[in-house]
Design a protein around this motif. Structure first.
Motif, PDB file in Angstrom:
ATOM      1  N   ARG A 166       0.820  -1.209   0.000  1.00  0.00           N
ATOM      2  CA  ARG A 166       0.000   0.000   0.000  1.00  0.00           C
ATOM      3  C   ARG A 166       0.852   1.256   0.000  1.00  0.00           C
ATOM      4  NH1 ARG A 166      -2.913  -3.248   3.333  1.00  0.00           N
ATOM      5  NH2 ARG A 166      -2.264  -2.259   5.272  1.00  0.00           N
ATOM      6  N   LEU A 167       2.040   1.157   0.579  1.00  0.00           N
ATOM      7  CA  LEU A 167       2.936   2.313   0.587  1.00  0.00           C
ATOM      8  C   LEU A 167       3.643   2.487  -0.764  1.00  0.00           C
ATOM      9  CD1 LEU A 167       4.573   2.007   4.122  1.00  0.00           C
ATOM     10  CD2 LEU A 167       2.529   3.271   3.434  1.00  0.00           C
ATOM     11  N   ASP A 168       3.487   1.515  -1.662  1.00  0.00           N
ATOM     12  CA  ASP A 168       4.092   1.637  -2.986  1.00  0.00           C
ATOM     13  C   ASP A 168       3.535   2.815  -3.777  1.00  0.00           C
ATOM     14  OD1 ASP A 168       5.874  -0.446  -2.724  1.00  0.00           O
ATOM     15  OD2 ASP A 168       4.615  -1.922  -3.734  1.00  0.00           O
ATOM     16  N   ALA A 169       2.385   3.338  -3.368  1.00  0.00           N
ATOM     17  CA  ALA A 169       1.804   4.488  -4.057  1.00  0.00           C
ATOM     18  C   ALA A 169       2.406   5.817  -3.595  1.00  0.00           C
ATOM     19  CB  ALA A 169       0.291   4.517  -3.871  1.00  0.00           C
ATOM     20  N   LEU A 170       3.263   5.790  -2.576  1.00  0.00           N
ATOM     21  CA  LEU A 170       3.861   7.034  -2.080  1.00  0.00           C
ATOM     22  C   LEU A 170       4.581   7.824  -3.168  1.00  0.00           C
ATOM     23  CD1 LEU A 170       5.291   5.891   1.379  1.00  0.00           C
ATOM     24  CD2 LEU A 170       3.379   7.438   0.991  1.00  0.00           C
TER      25      LEU A 170
END
Length: 296
Positions: A166-170
């Motif tokens: 989910r943090l890959d969209a940062l």
């Protein structure tokens, strides 16, 4: 035989003044540059040592030198880690991340700590971790909602990497995304992500599975493995060094970033083997329309 030059530290700085027997002087800055002094007064070294004996000229010269050296050191600190890049979030725990936090703080970064990805997301808008589940990486947030320029995560076991996808969209929100983790005694530092075209945590793992001779066994082990013993001193130093190298390259906008964005770093602690592996991003597969068969 001529006398040895005399040396004194410039108070409050990392610079040193060197004066030879003829009265000629230079200053070595904290970055290692040598600058020649113009007409240094005879009592300069005493003034720098705090024993000027009332020599006003030497005291004034020493103070001017201190101000100048302090200014140069501040300029160096800005080049090392520019102010606009100084808000950094750390996700996870353990000695390697503690060492990263200490180093970044020493370089002037404003570091915040978060136990995991859910805690990081919750800190942005005050929601609980449960409210984030299934929502992706919070693409609905405004551009001003992300207070960090860089997020660095560390996991001691595969289970601690839960939610990293989910943090890959940062990077798509303008936040650099850097990850390190261990699998047993082996240590990895993923490519740093600067935008949505760089391989994120999930893509790196899928690439590793595709390149493995035993992908099923690797995936099974990853889902079942517990945290190993703490990393050895050598493993911690090497992994921390890699993380700090990439973080510095990001902060400084280094030309080396191009290579770091597509390189997976690996340490096999058992053999002391360090290797680098190219990892390219790929377009996500098209979503499956599960209602298509029912409509035909």
């Amino acid at each position: 035989m001529p006398p040895e030059p005399s040396i004194a530290r410039v108070p409050g700085t990392g610079a040193h003044v060197i004066v030879d027997s003829g009265g000629a002087g230079v200053v070595r800055t904290s970055s290692g540059r040598f600058l020649r002094l113009v007409s240094p007064p005879p009592g300069l070294l005493d003034a720098l040592g705090g024993v000027s004996g009332g020599d006003g000229e030497a005291s004034a010269y020493a103070e001017t030198l201190r101000v100048k050296m302090s200014s140069l050191e501040e300029e160096d600190a800005q080049r090392r880690w520019p102010s606009p890049q100084r808000r950094v979030a750390l996700v996870g725990g353990g000695p390697p991340l503690d060492a990263v936090a200490e180093a970044l703080t020493g370089w002037g970064a404003a570091v915040t700590r978060h136990t995991d990805g859910e805690a990081l997301l919750a800190s942005v808008d005050g929601t609980t971790g449960d409210e984030h589940r299934g929502s992706g990486a919070a693409g609905h947030r405004g551009e001003d909602a992300w207070p960090w320029g860089l997020v660095v995560a560390y996991a001691d076991s595969p289970a601690e990497r839960t939610g990293w996808d989910r943090l890959d969209a940062l990077p798509g929100r303008g936040v650099a995304w850097l990850r390190a983790y261990r699998e047993g005694e082996n240590c990895f530092v993923d490519p740093i992500c600067l935008d949505g075209d760089d391989p994120g945590a999930e893509q790196v793992y899928r690439r590793r599975l595709a390149a493995s001779f035993v992908p099923r066994e690797l995936d099974t082990w990853r889902h079942a493995a517990a945290a190993a013993a703490p990393p050895s001193a050598a493993a911690q130093v090497l992994m921390t060094g890699r993380l700090l190298t990439l973080a510095l390259a990001w902060a400084q906008g280094s030309e080396a970033l191009g290579g770091y964005r597509g390189t997976l770093w690996k340490l096999v602690a058992a053999t002391g083997t360090i290797s680098e592996h190219p990892v390219l991003a790929y377009d996500p597969p098209s979503s499956v329309d599960r209602g298509a068969r029912r409509r035909t």
